[in-house]
Enzyme design. Structure first.
Site, PDB file in Angstrom:
ATOM      1  N   TYR A  81       0.784  -1.255  -0.277  1.00  0.00           N
ATOM      2  CA  TYR A  81      -0.317  -0.095   0.110  1.00  0.00           C
ATOM      3  C   TYR A  81       0.821   1.691  -0.456  1.00  0.00           C
ATOM      4  CZ  TYR A  81      -3.455  -3.474   1.558  1.00  0.00           C
ATOM      5  OH  TYR A  81      -4.423  -4.697   2.317  1.00  0.00           O
ATOM      6  N   ASP A  82       0.346   2.673  -0.994  1.00  0.00           N
ATOM      7  CA  ASP A  82       0.810   3.400  -0.905  1.00  0.00           C
ATOM      8  C   ASP A  82       0.135   4.392   0.538  1.00  0.00           C
ATOM      9  OD1 ASP A  82       2.054   6.262  -1.452  1.00  0.00           O
ATOM     10  OD2 ASP A  82      -0.031   6.954  -2.457  1.00  0.00           O
ATOM     11  N   ALA A  83       0.814   5.299   1.149  1.00  0.00           N
ATOM     12  CA  ALA A  83       0.326   5.340   1.901  1.00  0.00           C
ATOM     13  C   ALA A  83      -0.361   6.972   2.148  1.00  0.00           C
ATOM     14  CB  ALA A  83       1.908   6.178   3.588  1.00  0.00           C
ATOM     15  N   ASN A 125      -2.877   7.209  -5.580  1.00  0.00           N
ATOM     16  CA  ASN A 125      -2.322   8.363  -6.780  1.00  0.00           C
ATOM     17  C   ASN A 125      -1.967   7.837  -8.056  1.00  0.00           C
ATOM     18  OD1 ASN A 125      -1.354  10.338  -4.654  1.00  0.00           O
ATOM     19  ND2 ASN A 125      -0.288   8.909  -4.061  1.00  0.00           N
TER      20      ASN A 125
END
Length: 218
Positions: free
Chosen positions: A8-10, A175
């Site tokens: 996971y991106d944060a 994103n």
């Protein structure tokens, strides 16, 4: 093909970067939303420029410099206390409402779950602890290799750390620049399209598109 790791991106994926607008509003009445939006835009622009020019700076420094520019651009006067207060808000970002329950459900599938972020540990670890996610996720930062996503070297570091094949990783981000990088590298990708944007015209299509993380439970 079996997915062995959820990555996971944060920022913007698990944590709402625009929750800083509340603190910004308290410091500069009438400017909270504008500060939040311009701060984030300049933050992304700055780390991209640092990556492209080979002049790496930690994400905390990038974030502070983006904030300084934003306030200057809006002709807003600040002092060290104001800057500290706004920077502190990045360590206390709100977590999106579905995140914890989704992560807990996926944890029962016996999969590796990690955050892989452009943030440095000084920013990520307090945030994960503040939101009580440290028992669900390990934290991995590009700061270890000084290569910002979407550079291939950043995703390579994550892959080597996980010890799996690229197609065994499901990478998630809100994103699209991050989805572009991860897809190009060879990860399976899920675009968490919280804002309902159209797909960018970059010749990249994510494997999955969800409006939030609950889509993973399919």
């Amino acid at each position: 093909m079996t997915i062995k790791a959820y990555v996971y991106d944060a920022y913007g994926t698990l944590f709402d970067v625009h929750s800083v607008s509340e603190k910004a509003e308290s410091e500069f009445k009438g400017y909270g939303k504008t500060i939040s939006e311009q701060w984030r835009k300049k933050q992304v622009e700055y780390f991209m420029l640092h990556q492209l020019t080979g002049n790496y700076k930690p994400f905390s420094e990038v974030t502070k410099n983006a904030l300084l520019y934003t306030l200057k651009n809006l002709s807003l006067q600040s002092n060290e206390d104001t800057l500290h207060s706004l920077m502190q808000s990045y360590l206390e970002l709100e977590v999106y409402e579905e995140v914890r329950a989704t992560l807990e459900t996926l944890q029962n599938q016996n999969k590796t779950q990690i955050i892989f972020s452009n943030g440095n540990y000084e920013m990520l670890n307090p945030l994960v602890e503040k939101r009580d996610l440290n028992h669900l996720l390990k934290v991995l930062s590009v700061d270890d290799v000084k290569q910002y996503k979407p550079a291939p070297a950043a995703y390579q570091y994550a892959l080597e750390t996980l010890g799996v094949e690229p197609y065994e990783v499901l990478f998630m981000s809100s994103n699209f620049w991050d989805i572009t990088g991860a897809s190009s590298f060879g990860f399976k990708t899920a675009w968490i399209n919280r804002a309902g944007f159209e797909i960018d015209e970059l010749g990249i299509k994510p494997d999955y598109i969800y409006k939030d993380l609950r889509g993973l439970l399919e």
